[in-house]
Write a protein that holds these residues in place. Sequence first.
Motif, PDB file in Angstrom:
ATOM      1  N   ASP A  43       0.824  -1.209   0.000  1.00  0.00           N
ATOM      2  CA  ASP A  43       0.000   0.000   0.000  1.00  0.00           C
ATOM      3  C   ASP A  43       0.859   1.260   0.000  1.00  0.00           C
ATOM      4  OD1 ASP A  43       1.027  -0.189   2.549  1.00  0.00           O
ATOM      5  OD2 ASP A  43      -0.829   0.375   3.557  1.00  0.00           O
ATOM      6  N   ARG A  44       2.146   1.120  -0.189  1.00  0.00           N
ATOM      7  CA  ARG A  44       3.053   2.281  -0.187  1.00  0.00           C
ATOM      8  C   ARG A  44       3.024   2.959  -1.552  1.00  0.00           C
ATOM      9  NH1 ARG A  44       7.656   1.229   4.122  1.00  0.00           N
ATOM     10  NH2 ARG A  44       6.481  -0.218   5.399  1.00  0.00           N
ATOM     11  N   PHE A  46       1.622   6.881  -3.387  1.00  0.00           N
ATOM     12  CA  PHE A  46       0.996   8.189  -3.184  1.00  0.00           C
ATOM     13  C   PHE A  46      -0.481   8.145  -3.551  1.00  0.00           C
ATOM     14  CE2 PHE A  46       1.886   8.387  -7.663  1.00  0.00           C
ATOM     15  CZ  PHE A  46       0.926   9.219  -8.198  1.00  0.00           C
ATOM     16  N   ASP A  49      -2.182   7.042  -0.366  1.00  0.00           N
ATOM     17  CA  ASP A  49      -2.112   8.104   0.644  1.00  0.00           C
ATOM     18  C   ASP A  49      -3.009   9.291   0.313  1.00  0.00           C
ATOM     19  OD1 ASP A  49      -0.268   6.741   2.158  1.00  0.00           O
ATOM     20  OD2 ASP A  49       1.462   7.810   1.350  1.00  0.00           O
ATOM     21  N   SER A  92      -7.866   0.542   1.924  1.00  0.00           N
ATOM     22  CA  SER A  92      -6.825   1.286   1.208  1.00  0.00           C
ATOM     23  C   SER A  92      -7.318   1.878  -0.106  1.00  0.00           C
ATOM     24  CB  SER A  92      -5.616   0.377   0.924  1.00  0.00           C
ATOM     25  OG  SER A  92      -4.928   0.084   2.111  1.00  0.00           O
ATOM     26  N   LYS A 198      -4.173  13.046   4.305  1.00  0.00           N
ATOM     27  CA  LYS A 198      -3.801  11.685   3.892  1.00  0.00           C
ATOM     28  C   LYS A 198      -4.813  10.673   4.394  1.00  0.00           C
ATOM     29  CE  LYS A 198       1.186  12.186   3.444  1.00  0.00           C
ATOM     30  NZ  LYS A 198       2.494  11.589   3.807  1.00  0.00           N
ATOM     31  N   ARG A 199      -4.924   9.568   3.646  1.00  0.00           N
ATOM     32  CA  ARG A 199      -5.769   8.457   4.060  1.00  0.00           C
ATOM     33  C   ARG A 199      -5.278   7.937   5.390  1.00  0.00           C
ATOM     34  NH1 ARG A 199      -8.863   4.669   1.420  1.00  0.00           N
ATOM     35  NH2 ARG A 199      -8.312   5.550  -0.586  1.00  0.00           N
TER      36      ARG A 199
END
Length: 199
Positions: A43-44, A46, A49, A92, A198-199
Amino acid sequence: MSVSSAVPDYIVVGAGSSGCVLAAELTTDPTRTVLLIEGGGSDRSFLVDMPRGLAKLLEPGSRYVQDYDVRRGGNRGTERWMKGRVIGGSSSVNGMIYARGFPADYDRWAALGCSGWGWSDMVRHFKAIEDHELGETDERGVNGPLRVSGHPTDAAGGALCEAVIEAAAQAGTPRVADTNAAPDGGIAYQARTIWRGKR
């Protein structure tokens, strides 16, 4: 932990919202080993996020979702559904709306035999996970792992939102500060799981 070098105490399949929470809770005891299996990727990104990354995350063919057809029964055809296929699962890739449901819904479940699911049982769990920017009350929590914020009232479309809220109030639906803490309902800007953009 390498799968080949040790046998885990627990195997959790699916690193979605509940799988990640379960794995995290299990590993609070340092003597336990947990293997968490997820079919999607990291999930890394942008896009994960950034709240407006939602549109790109949910595009057809996105690597972050698994899409499939669901039959609705009868002659109603099919719908296309999507589920998150990434660490965090659908949390996510979702719209980041935070809605807990009404206390009466939980009390009805308890009345139907689901002991432990009444509002007086559940509200303490909600409070424990929340870090709500509106602060702590009997209905809201702070210092939990889930950051909850309100929708900015000065955002684009604010005048339209205010007009809708005012129209609802004129029709008899009260304006409230927090729909999640309004046992009899009401209208307000939606609480979100967005923190500092951000999420």
